[in-house]
Scaffold this motif. Sequence first.
Motif, PDB file in Angstrom:
ATOM      1  N   PHE A  47       2.103  -1.247  -1.341  1.00 50.31           N
ATOM      2  CA  PHE A  47       2.611  -0.130  -1.996  1.00 50.31           C
ATOM      3  C   PHE A  47       1.256   0.804  -2.160  1.00 50.31           C
ATOM      4  O   PHE A  47       1.136   2.095  -1.978  1.00 50.31           O
ATOM      5  N   THR A  63       9.330   5.047  -4.858  1.00 50.58           N
ATOM      6  CA  THR A  63      10.913   5.135  -4.658  1.00 50.58           C
ATOM      7  C   THR A  63      11.320   5.956  -3.866  1.00 50.58           C
ATOM      8  O   THR A  63      12.130   5.858  -2.783  1.00 50.58           O
ATOM      9  N   VAL A  74       9.403  -1.773  -7.363  1.00 51.79           N
ATOM     10  CA  VAL A  74       8.339  -0.647  -6.878  1.00 51.79           C
ATOM     11  C   VAL A  74       7.682  -0.428  -8.490  1.00 51.79           C
ATOM     12  O   VAL A  74       6.339  -0.735  -8.826  1.00 51.79           O
TER      13      VAL A  74
END
Length: 288
Positions: A47, A63, A74
């Motif tokens: 991420f 997201t 997330v």
Amino acid sequence: MSTSLPERAGRHCQAALNTLHSAHYFSPDLGRELAAVGVDDVTAAYFAVRSAAMGPVGAGVVTATFFNFRHGLVARHLPAVWEKTTPSVALAARARAVDATLRRLLGEEVLASAEVAEAAGLALRATEACVRTARPLYAAHADLPVPEAPHLALWHAATLLREHRGDGHLAVLLDAGLDPVEALVSHTATGKGMTPRAVLGTRGWTREDWDAAAGRLRDRGLLDADGELTSAGTALRTAVEAATDRLDRAPYEHLGAAGVERLTELGRALASAVVGAGAFPGGTFGKN
């Protein structure tokens, strides 16, 4: 530039280059470099490095732009990861990981070759026609400097082309009425997506989520009782890719038919070498 490209030429070109882009996500080099800057969770590392070009964004932005991850997964890592590192540090760690990964998979001789330099030049020329409008992940990466080393410049261009196509693809999925899990299930059913096991191990969805999405696709007549695409399902996935091609045609039209053909040839040779060197774990792609 000529716009008379063969059907799916841009898609095939981007697919070859995407193999080069994606290899670092599966590389131990990425985990090592991110751990060195305080991020020792592999999901948080993913991420962080993929979203870093957008700045210290939170879970909502990721997201929305990554699309196929469960929001709860997330939110478990963002924005908390930015308390451990910063976007600029994460981007630098990513660059080191990409460099180490490509050196390990392809070797110094290949990276220094005229072919890699040629591929970098062609790919960067294609990106000249990419557009930022309504493409947040592409636009963020397009603001990053082009690396000097040819193999890193090629990787950078491959990233731009990947995110440019991906941003458009998400709009098409929404228009087709496919939510994130339905998109994953139907893509896997084509035989070209990630396996259910790989998806469930990385995207945060549960088996119940997967089965429920499959049920919704069956209700729409897109999936049969055995989990295979029906004729209507195949037609929908074909239409999704064709619409994505239309939204993504500009960089390849700009490069021209001869340039796209050559870049695809070079990209496929490099992708084959990367795959042959074991870049991707077994069982990552396919139906099972």
